[in-house]
Write an enzyme that holds these catalytic residues in place. Sequence first.
Site, mmCIF file in Angstrom:
data_model
loop_
_atom_site.group_PDB
_atom_site.id
_atom_site.type_symbol
_atom_site.label_atom_id
_atom_site.label_comp_id
_atom_site.label_asym_id
_atom_site.label_seq_id
_atom_site.Cartn_x
_atom_site.Cartn_y
_atom_site.Cartn_z
ATOM 1 N N ASP A 91 0.847 -1.191 0.000
ATOM 2 C CA ASP A 91 0.000 0.000 0.000
ATOM 3 C C ASP A 91 0.873 1.229 0.000
ATOM 4 O O ASP A 91 1.952 1.246 0.597
ATOM 5 C CB ASP A 91 -0.980 0.000 1.180
ATOM 6 C CG ASP A 91 -0.310 -0.003 2.535
ATOM 7 O OD1 ASP A 91 -0.121 1.083 3.116
ATOM 8 O OD2 ASP A 91 0.032 -1.098 3.020
ATOM 9 N N GLU A 182 -7.698 4.892 12.411
ATOM 10 C CA GLU A 182 -6.575 4.604 13.303
ATOM 11 C C GLU A 182 -6.601 5.395 14.597
ATOM 12 O O GLU A 182 -5.965 5.004 15.577
ATOM 13 C CB GLU A 182 -5.253 4.902 12.585
ATOM 14 C CG GLU A 182 -5.073 4.170 11.264
ATOM 15 C CD GLU A 182 -3.807 4.581 10.532
ATOM 16 O OE1 GLU A 182 -2.807 4.914 11.207
ATOM 17 O OE2 GLU A 182 -3.820 4.581 9.287
#
Length: 286
Positions: A91, A182
């Site tokens: 990613d 997150e």
Amino acid sequence: MRKKTVRRRTTVTRKSKKKSVFVTKVIRYLSWVLVGIFLVGIVYHYREGLAYYFSFKSNKVLSEAEESKHFSDVRNFQVLEKSEGKTIGLDVSEYQEKISWSYVDTLEQKYPLDFVFIRATVGNDRVDSEFKRNWLGAKENKMIRGAYHYYRPNENSIEQAELFIQTVTLKKGDLPPVLDIERLPKNQSIDSLKIGLKRWLTKVESHYKVRPIIYTGEKYYDDFLKEEFSDYLFWIANYNFYREEIQDEWLFWQFTEKAKVPGIKTNVDINIYNGDLQQLRFITVD
């Protein structure tokens, strides 16, 4: 009588001191023995990774950056060896700078890289500066691509979803959209955060006609998302050295952030899909 008493006390004190010093030395010696056993165990556990790493690297001149990440490389190899048959990918975002996509092919010249998740948007107002270039580059490099949104807990969830929808056009063969969560909110409750996440997920699913994937850390997943978002598939981040295999309930596992890949100047995250390449193609957009 007083003198004798004083002498006896002095003798006892000296013996106590000697005994204390002896015990300290024994404890110190045993501690070093245990440390030695632990280190030997670590070396034995990673013996295949070490053998591969040093045989593969021995004919190369290593830079200081490469030397500083020996252990990470060895652990990465250990994970990859235990994931035989599963699909490997990466990613990226603007933090990887300008990527030469035609060179992005394998990890350690051995493990094919078949998919990539690309950051598209951040919060309700920012598009990743390299998204368009990465999105096209990955397609031209014949990689299975997916786009993700970095969610800001303290910003309007619908506005964040709209920005992602305006930015990302999914085509046949692309991976489902990803919500990256997150952080915890600063000015709202966890319950409010979960409502916002569900609003983002619902709006994005309604637009693309495919259920999004959720990316988060393992602890965040266990503490806040596992139960209430059980209908969704998860992409989990965990870089701990003791974790060497993907969990059954994880769709993707981001197991390192310190890999080197041809065509990318910086370190990059590497991920394992919990299945083979044919199974990965099965979950792409129709």
